[in-house]
Design a protein around this motif. Structure first.
Motif, mmCIF file in Angstrom:
data_model
loop_
_atom_site.group_PDB
_atom_site.id
_atom_site.type_symbol
_atom_site.label_atom_id
_atom_site.label_comp_id
_atom_site.label_asym_id
_atom_site.label_seq_id
_atom_site.Cartn_x
_atom_site.Cartn_y
_atom_site.Cartn_z
ATOM 1 N N GLU A 184 52.609 29.862 42.297
ATOM 2 C CA GLU A 184 52.064 29.192 43.469
ATOM 3 C C GLU A 184 50.564 29.000 43.267
ATOM 4 O OE1 GLU A 184 51.713 29.849 48.331
ATOM 5 O OE2 GLU A 184 52.709 31.321 47.037
ATOM 6 N N ASP A 185 50.058 27.867 43.630
ATOM 7 C CA ASP A 185 48.629 27.570 43.540
ATOM 8 C C ASP A 185 47.956 27.977 44.850
ATOM 9 O OD1 ASP A 185 48.905 26.546 41.005
ATOM 10 O OD2 ASP A 185 49.238 24.487 41.704
ATOM 11 N N VAL A 186 46.992 28.888 44.741
ATOM 12 C CA VAL A 186 46.268 29.349 45.929
ATOM 13 C C VAL A 186 44.804 28.931 45.788
ATOM 14 C CG1 VAL A 186 47.824 31.291 46.316
ATOM 15 C CG2 VAL A 186 45.823 31.590 44.869
ATOM 16 N N PRO A 187 44.150 28.607 46.880
ATOM 17 C CA PRO A 187 42.746 28.164 46.791
ATOM 18 C C PRO A 187 41.829 29.334 46.445
ATOM 19 C CG PRO A 187 43.434 28.308 49.074
ATOM 20 C CD PRO A 187 44.670 28.529 48.241
ATOM 21 N N LEU A 188 40.830 29.043 45.666
ATOM 22 C CA LEU A 188 39.833 30.039 45.317
ATOM 23 C C LEU A 188 38.749 30.094 46.378
ATOM 24 C CD1 LEU A 188 39.294 29.441 41.478
ATOM 25 C CD2 LEU A 188 40.317 31.445 42.557
ATOM 26 N N PRO A 189 38.274 31.294 46.685
ATOM 27 C CA PRO A 189 37.169 31.361 47.659
ATOM 28 C C PRO A 189 35.893 30.786 47.048
ATOM 29 C CG PRO A 189 37.569 33.511 46.678
ATOM 30 C CD PRO A 189 38.672 32.620 46.188
ATOM 31 N N PRO A 190 34.986 30.339 47.873
ATOM 32 C CA PRO A 190 33.723 29.798 47.330
ATOM 33 C C PRO A 190 32.922 30.888 46.625
ATOM 34 C CG PRO A 190 33.600 30.055 49.713
ATOM 35 C CD PRO A 190 35.035 30.298 49.341
ATOM 36 N N ARG A 191 32.090 30.493 45.715
ATOM 37 C CA ARG A 191 31.272 31.452 44.975
ATOM 38 C C ARG A 191 30.320 32.182 45.928
ATOM 39 N NH1 ARG A 191 31.512 30.859 39.474
ATOM 40 N NH2 ARG A 191 32.397 28.896 38.695
ATOM 41 N N ASP A 192 30.230 33.489 45.729
ATOM 42 C CA ASP A 192 29.312 34.305 46.528
ATOM 43 C C ASP A 192 27.965 34.330 45.806
ATOM 44 O OD1 ASP A 192 28.041 36.067 48.145
ATOM 45 O OD2 ASP A 192 29.468 37.718 47.920
ATOM 46 N N TRP A 193 27.162 33.304 46.080
ATOM 47 C CA TRP A 193 25.891 33.177 45.372
ATOM 48 C C TRP A 193 24.937 34.312 45.730
ATOM 49 C CZ3 TRP A 193 25.622 30.369 41.274
ATOM 50 C CH2 TRP A 193 26.441 29.245 41.137
ATOM 51 N N ASP A 194 25.034 34.841 46.946
ATOM 52 C CA ASP A 194 24.176 35.972 47.301
ATOM 53 C C ASP A 194 24.447 37.167 46.404
ATOM 54 O OD1 ASP A 194 23.121 34.426 49.274
ATOM 55 O OD2 ASP A 194 24.278 35.335 50.911
ATOM 56 N N ARG A 195 25.730 37.478 46.187
ATOM 57 C CA ARG A 195 26.091 38.596 45.312
ATOM 58 C C ARG A 195 25.696 38.319 43.879
ATOM 59 N NH1 ARG A 195 26.337 43.610 45.370
ATOM 60 N NH2 ARG A 195 27.210 43.358 47.469
ATOM 61 N N ILE A 196 25.864 37.066 43.434
ATOM 62 C CA ILE A 196 25.494 36.717 42.062
ATOM 63 C C ILE A 196 23.996 36.890 41.851
ATOM 64 C CG2 ILE A 196 25.373 34.825 40.406
ATOM 65 C CD1 ILE A 196 27.978 33.755 41.598
ATOM 66 N N VAL A 197 23.188 36.412 42.824
ATOM 67 C CA VAL A 197 21.738 36.528 42.699
ATOM 68 C C VAL A 197 21.312 37.986 42.723
ATOM 69 C CG1 VAL A 197 19.550 36.024 43.831
ATOM 70 C CG2 VAL A 197 21.289 34.242 43.634
ATOM 71 N N LEU A 198 21.894 38.785 43.634
ATOM 72 C CA LEU A 198 21.532 40.202 43.722
ATOM 73 C C LEU A 198 21.905 40.949 42.443
ATOM 74 C CD1 LEU A 198 20.411 42.514 45.395
ATOM 75 C CD2 LEU A 198 22.697 42.806 46.379
ATOM 76 N N THR A 199 23.061 40.639 41.883
ATOM 77 C CA THR A 199 23.463 41.275 40.629
ATOM 78 C C THR A 199 22.519 40.888 39.493
ATOM 79 O OG1 THR A 199 25.786 41.258 41.340
ATOM 80 C CG2 THR A 199 25.352 41.552 38.997
ATOM 81 N N SER A 200 22.126 39.618 39.456
ATOM 82 C CA SER A 200 21.199 39.168 38.415
ATOM 83 C C SER A 200 19.840 39.840 38.544
ATOM 84 C CB SER A 200 21.050 37.647 38.484
ATOM 85 O OG SER A 200 22.291 37.000 38.331
ATOM 86 N N VAL A 201 19.344 39.972 39.777
ATOM 87 C CA VAL A 201 18.048 40.623 39.988
ATOM 88 C C VAL A 201 18.111 42.101 39.598
ATOM 89 C CG1 VAL A 201 16.374 41.294 41.739
ATOM 90 C CG2 VAL A 201 17.311 38.986 41.741
ATOM 91 N N THR A 202 19.211 42.755 39.944
ATOM 92 C CA THR A 202 19.370 44.165 39.571
ATOM 93 C C THR A 202 19.406 44.324 38.060
ATOM 94 O OG1 THR A 202 20.617 44.532 41.615
ATOM 95 C CG2 THR A 202 20.776 46.211 39.912
ATOM 96 N N ALA A 203 20.104 43.423 37.370
ATOM 97 C CA ALA A 203 20.137 43.485 35.909
ATOM 98 C C ALA A 203 18.756 43.238 35.322
ATOM 99 C CB ALA A 203 21.144 42.462 35.368
#
Length: 288
Positions: free
Chosen positions: A30-49
């Motif tokens: 079954e094809d299920v829709p993907l949730p939108p990208r969580d850019w806030d989490r991506i940015v926070l993870t990048s800053v932490t790295a």
């Protein structure tokens, strides 16, 4: 068009053969829709790295600078650079403790202040190296590397911290105190158990030396013969092994083999052999 991903699912469906029906497993996709990208989490993870990379670079830079400074007076170069590593590791460790206390601002105050003190000492050491080398301006610039790393991590920690309201904080403190009390009682009960064993061993030794029974009355074999059922016979197996009973008696100051044997028969094994007790007693004395 929204992005989708294919998921494999399963279900039970009836399947009939020769009039007999059973539920069988049917697999389908079954094809299920993907949730939108969580850019806030991506940015926070990048800053932490990025903060982690900056912290590692700060450690390397400060260690090289302070190690070179200490190498002037320390004959062993490895020892100088090992000591230089301490300067940055201290304030980095304080930041780690501050991270662990991110839900308790009161507990985070001490590691935060200690981290600033350690950072100031590290920056002073780096600046001193530049001053001794004749390049004070470069030393000041070099010292700002640790300062920038500290500022970066402070901002990241503040973003990750989740302060609790006053009532929730009091509830957390009460639960923490309850768990701490239960943990403390483990060692307290262990201490009380050792004390009770020592008292039991001491009483057994005193009663054996004075010819008194543990309840303080003289041993009267004739009374026991008149009422053989007045006192229960000791069980064959007690709460301790023979070796444990011997060690407990010796640690309590019982030195007489006869007194040790009486104590073993009382608390460990009523049928303990004298030769076995003497063997354990010799081994315990050699070990001590």
């Amino acid at each position: 068009m929204p992005r989708t991903r294919t998921v494999e699912r399963s279900r039970l469906v009836p399947h009939t053969i020769d009039g007999t029906t059973h539920l069988v497993l049917d697999r389908y996709t079954e094809d299920v829709p993907l949730p939108p990208r969580d850019w806030d989490r991506i940015v926070l993870t990048s800053v932490t790295a990025a903060a982690a990379v900056i912290g590692a670079a700060s450690i390397l830079w400060s260690t090289a600078s302070i190690g070179s400074l200490l190498d002037i007076v320390v004959p062993l170069t490895a020892a100088a650079y090992a000591a230089a590593l301490v300067f940055d590791l201290v304030w980095l460790s304080c930041m780690a403790l501050e991270w662990l206390a991110r839900y308790d601002q009161e507990r985070a105050v001490l590691p935060r202040r200690a981290g600033y003190v350690a950072l100031g000492i590290a920056m002073g050491a780096v600046g001193t190296h530049g001053w001794i080398s004749g390049e004070f301006a470069i030393g000041c610039v070099a010292a700002t590397v640790s300062g920038l790393a500290k500022v970066m991590w402070t901002v990241v920690l503040r973003h990750h911290s989740k302060p609790l309201d006053a009532r929730t904080q009091q509830w957390v403190d009460a639960e923490r105190a309850k768990a701490g009390g239960r943990l403390a009682m483990v060692s307290v009960r262990r201490e009380l158990t050792r004390a009770e064993q020592a008292v039991t061993a001491e009483q057994a030794a005193l009663s054996g030396a004075s010819g008194l029974s543990p309840d303080g009355n003289p041993d009267r074999p004739e009374s026991q013969q008149e009422s053989p059922d007045s006192e229960d016979q000791p069980t064959a197996t007690g709460p301790m092994t023979i070796a444990d009973a011997v060690r407990t008696a010796v640690s309590s100051g019982i030195t007489s083999p006869d007194a040790v044997l009486r104590y073993v028969r009382k608390v460990a094994d009523a049928n303990a052999k004298e030769s076995s007790v003497e063997r354990y007693l010799r081994g315990t004395r050699k070990a001590s």
